[in-house]
Design an enzyme around this catalytic site. Structure first.
Site, PDB file in Angstrom:
ATOM      1  N   LYS A 120       0.829  -1.208   0.000  1.00 41.29           N
ATOM      2  CA  LYS A 120       0.000   0.000   0.000  1.00 41.29           C
ATOM      3  C   LYS A 120       0.863   1.257   0.000  1.00 41.29           C
ATOM      4  O   LYS A 120       0.638   2.176  -0.794  1.00 41.29           O
ATOM      5  CB  LYS A 120      -0.929   0.009   1.217  1.00 41.29           C
ATOM      6  CG  LYS A 120      -1.866   1.206   1.268  1.00 41.29           C
ATOM      7  CD  LYS A 120      -2.656   1.242   2.563  1.00 41.29           C
ATOM      8  CE  LYS A 120      -1.802   1.659   3.719  1.00 41.29           C
ATOM      9  NZ  LYS A 120      -2.557   1.827   4.991  1.00 41.29           N
ATOM     10  N   ASP A 138      -6.422   1.154   0.968  1.00 39.16           N
ATOM     11  CA  ASP A 138      -6.471   1.268   2.420  1.00 39.16           C
ATOM     12  C   ASP A 138      -7.874   0.897   2.893  1.00 39.16           C
ATOM     13  O   ASP A 138      -8.687   0.396   2.119  1.00 39.16           O
ATOM     14  CB  ASP A 138      -6.092   2.687   2.857  1.00 39.16           C
ATOM     15  CG  ASP A 138      -7.142   3.717   2.477  1.00 39.16           C
ATOM     16  OD1 ASP A 138      -8.033   3.404   1.652  1.00 39.16           O
ATOM     17  OD2 ASP A 138      -7.077   4.846   3.010  1.00 39.16           O
TER      18      ASP A 138
END
Length: 226
Positions: A120, A138
């Protein structure tokens, strides 16, 4: 979600916010990397408050290493998990010096080898620092994609891969930011604000959340004689 609806979905978000940007404050690719690494399980606002003074004196890996672990901790002690995050920032800074000439690599695989940097974080850096069409999933984006039907998946990686396939041009570069901002301010975790959502008619989420006034009125018992 049908292809035509996906295009309309992004088109509306784009019209409302033509040039979305990360809410993390940074001055270069390195400070962005540090800010994203610090933002795990913390708010962007909290990270920004801590890093404004930090980045004035440590905006390169060499300066961060020179600041040292204790000096870094003093700057970021208001951020959750700051002890472990400080260790990772010092370690990744040293690795950038040792293996990348003090520069942040514009390569996701290389970024993921850095301490404290997962997929991420690497995706955010690739997108915001280097203009890559990456999709950092996320909690906000995971929720939005599953609720709306845009890209359903049981894991962040599954959602990312579906999102990559489902998102057409010219929306790919900014998709990450549109989705995270939508999840943060409209499609909220506990109670999505469907009544003011500009893509509610394209969204699979049911039942739609009514306006506060309507919800309040529905919960008030009728007076005698009504």
């Amino acid at each position: 979600m049908k292809k035509a609806d996906v295009v309309q979905f992004y088109a509306r978000l784009a019209e409302a916010n033509p040039h979305p940007e990360t809410e993390l404050e940074f001055v270069n690719a390195y400070t962005l990397l540090v800010a994203v690494a610090l933002s795990a399980q913390s708010t962007d606002a909290g990270v920004n408050k801590a890093t404004r003074a930090l980045f004035r004196i440590a905006d390169t890996p060499a300066k961060m290493v020179a600041l040292g672990l204790d000096g870094l901790k003093e700057h970021i002690k208001t951020i959750g998990l700051y002890n472990n995050k400080a260790k990772n920032v010092i370690a990744l800074s040293q690795m950038l010096i040792d293996h990348h000439g003090g520069e942040v690599p514009a390569n996701r695989d290389a970024l993921e080898t850095l301490p404290g940097v997962g997929r991420k974080t690497a995706n955010v850096v690739m997108n915001s620092a280097f203009g890559a069409e990456t999709f950092a999933v996320d909690t906000h984006i995971f929720r939005v994609c599953n609720r709306t039907g845009l890209a359903r998946g049981k894991t962040p990686l599954a959602v990312e891969l579906k999102l990559d396939r489902a998102t057409p041009q010219p929306f790919r570069l900014h998709a990450h930011h549109w989705l995270i901002l939508h999840g943060r301010y409209t499609c909220k975790a506990r109670k999505p604000e469907c009544w003011r959502c500009i893509v509610s008619d394209l969204c699979a989420f049911k039942p739609k959340t009514p306006p506060p006034a309507a919800a309040k009125a529905a919960s008030v018992p009728a007076s005698p004689g009504e």
